[in-house]
Design a protein around this motif. Structure first.
Motif, mmCIF file in Angstrom:
data_model
loop_
_atom_site.group_PDB
_atom_site.id
_atom_site.type_symbol
_atom_site.label_atom_id
_atom_site.label_comp_id
_atom_site.label_asym_id
_atom_site.label_seq_id
_atom_site.Cartn_x
_atom_site.Cartn_y
_atom_site.Cartn_z
ATOM 1 N N LEU A 129 0.829 -1.214 0.000
ATOM 2 C CA LEU A 129 0.000 0.000 0.000
ATOM 3 C C LEU A 129 0.860 1.259 0.000
ATOM 4 O O LEU A 129 0.430 2.306 -0.489
ATOM 5 C CB LEU A 129 -0.940 0.008 1.199
ATOM 6 C CG LEU A 129 -2.159 -0.909 1.098
ATOM 7 C CD1 LEU A 129 -2.949 -0.894 2.395
ATOM 8 C CD2 LEU A 129 -3.066 -0.497 -0.063
ATOM 9 N N THR A 130 2.060 1.189 0.543
ATOM 10 C CA THR A 130 2.948 2.350 0.504
ATOM 11 C C THR A 130 3.592 2.546 -0.863
ATOM 12 O O THR A 130 4.216 3.572 -1.114
ATOM 13 C CB THR A 130 4.089 2.210 1.539
ATOM 14 O OG1 THR A 130 4.991 1.173 1.116
ATOM 15 C CG2 THR A 130 3.555 1.909 2.928
ATOM 16 N N GLY A 131 3.475 1.530 -1.724
ATOM 17 C CA GLY A 131 4.199 1.532 -2.986
ATOM 18 C C GLY A 131 5.538 0.841 -2.879
ATOM 19 O O GLY A 131 6.299 0.778 -3.844
ATOM 20 N N GLY A 132 5.840 0.326 -1.678
ATOM 21 C CA GLY A 132 7.096 -0.368 -1.454
ATOM 22 C C GLY A 132 7.054 -1.810 -1.916
ATOM 23 O O GLY A 132 6.014 -2.334 -2.321
ATOM 24 N N GLU A 133 8.206 -2.460 -1.801
ATOM 25 C CA GLU A 133 8.352 -3.853 -2.219
ATOM 26 C C GLU A 133 8.683 -4.717 -1.005
ATOM 27 O O GLU A 133 9.759 -4.570 -0.407
ATOM 28 C CB GLU A 133 9.459 -3.994 -3.264
ATOM 29 C CG GLU A 133 9.206 -3.251 -4.563
ATOM 30 C CD GLU A 133 8.032 -3.831 -5.334
ATOM 31 O OE1 GLU A 133 7.758 -5.047 -5.183
ATOM 32 O OE2 GLU A 133 7.399 -3.068 -6.088
ATOM 33 N N ASP A 156 20.780 -1.072 -1.064
ATOM 34 C CA ASP A 156 20.662 0.391 -1.102
ATOM 35 C C ASP A 156 19.207 0.835 -1.138
ATOM 36 O O ASP A 156 18.902 2.003 -0.853
ATOM 37 C CB ASP A 156 21.400 0.950 -2.314
ATOM 38 C CG ASP A 156 22.914 0.817 -2.193
ATOM 39 O OD1 ASP A 156 23.395 0.614 -1.069
ATOM 40 O OD2 ASP A 156 23.592 0.898 -3.242
ATOM 41 N N ASP A 157 18.291 -0.081 -1.498
ATOM 42 C CA ASP A 157 16.871 0.267 -1.595
ATOM 43 C C ASP A 157 16.100 -0.058 -0.317
ATOM 44 O O ASP A 157 14.893 0.203 -0.253
ATOM 45 C CB ASP A 157 16.230 -0.487 -2.761
ATOM 46 C CG ASP A 157 16.771 -0.046 -4.113
ATOM 47 O OD1 ASP A 157 17.047 1.155 -4.263
ATOM 48 O OD2 ASP A 157 16.911 -0.902 -4.999
ATOM 49 N N THR A 158 16.757 -0.630 0.677
ATOM 50 C CA THR A 158 16.059 -1.030 1.897
ATOM 51 C C THR A 158 15.749 0.192 2.759
ATOM 52 O O THR A 158 16.654 0.928 3.160
ATOM 53 C CB THR A 158 16.900 -2.026 2.720
ATOM 54 O OG1 THR A 158 17.228 -3.146 1.902
ATOM 55 C CG2 THR A 158 16.118 -2.490 3.941
ATOM 56 N N ALA A 159 14.472 0.392 3.041
ATOM 57 C CA ALA A 159 14.046 1.489 3.913
ATOM 58 C C ALA A 159 13.798 1.012 5.327
ATOM 59 O O ALA A 159 13.959 1.787 6.280
ATOM 60 C CB ALA A 159 12.780 2.140 3.365
#
Length: 248
Positions: A129-133, A156-159
């Motif tokens: 729902l956040t647009g994340g993966e 590098d893409d990990t939030a």
């Protein structure tokens, strides 16, 4: 008929919920996390008193009433020794909203969120729902979350990464050593650790510890709920807390 948004199309209904709703009244429920004791009498009486005295007649502060946030802070001081400022607590409509706003506040489209696998079904859905993966991280053979596996999955893409102890649906409790590692990983990699602690009191083996106890930066937020702690599932009362700059 208009079509649903792409983010809604990415979400699948919980299989647990489908089975629960189809099973009927005579089924033995091994699905939803419903405690086996009633809501404590003093909580029921307090709710009735609040309604009858008019305390529920008007809007409250966005974060929740000061007395509620102070009670939540005192609970964590007493249980975990965390020096929690009530100003850093947000009361929510259940633990799921707490998870939702924690992820919405920190995850952008395309960001990765590491989630335990198997784990609570909403981690995947709320990330989408956040647009994340969502990136599933397999559990160990003893069903605990492996800090080394989390660290190895960070890119590098990990939030953010989600930890859950005691775990849902496994019941596994992370060791103090592992919990310290979760805090270290959040600190050293500068990624958010979302610690889902709604089953804090459901411990059959081991001891519940929170990454918040060991974090040296503001990279940990904690989600909790009255649903499992006090058998108040239908009341929809949860909370999230973290550093001031994360909850303002």
């Amino acid at each position: 008929m208009t079509t649903f948004s792409d983010r809604v199309e990415r979400i699948s209904i919980s299989g647990i919920r489908e089975v629960f709703e189809a099973a009927g009244d005579d089924a033995i429920n091994l699905g939803l996390g419903q405690p086996d004791f009633p809501t404590p009498d003093h909580a029921r009486r307090a709710a009735v008193d609040a309604i009858e005295s008019g305390k529920a007649d008007a809007y409250t502060e966005n974060k929740g009433t000061p007395s509620l946030r102070e009670a939540i802070a005192e609970k964590h001081r007493a249980d975990q020794g965390i020096d929690l400022d009530p100003a850093n607590v947000i009361a929510t409509a259940g633990g799921s909203e707490a998870l939702h706003i924690a992820l919405e506040a920190h995850v952008d489209a395309g960001d990765e969120v590491l989630i335990p696998d198997p784990g609570f079904v909403s981690y995947d859905a709320l990330t989408k729902l956040t647009g994340g993966e969502p990136v599933p991280v397999p559990l160990r053979d003893d069903l605990t979350i492996d800090p080394a596996a989390i660290e190895a999955a960070i890119t590098d893409d990990t939030a953010a990464f989600v930890v859950n102890s005691p775990g849902n649906p496994t019941g596994a409790v992370s060791s103090e050593e592992d919990v310290r590692e979760f805090a270290r990983i959040a600190d050293e990699h500068d990624v958010l650790c979302v610690s889902d602690e709604v089953y804090e009191y459901t411990v059959f083996d081991g001891e519940h510890r929170s990454p918040m106890e060991f974090a040296e930066t503001d990279n940990v937020v904690v989600v909790n709920s009255a649903s499992k702690l006090f058998s108040m599932t239908g009341w929809r009362l949860g909370w999230v807390y973290g550093a001031e700059e994360r909850v303002e």
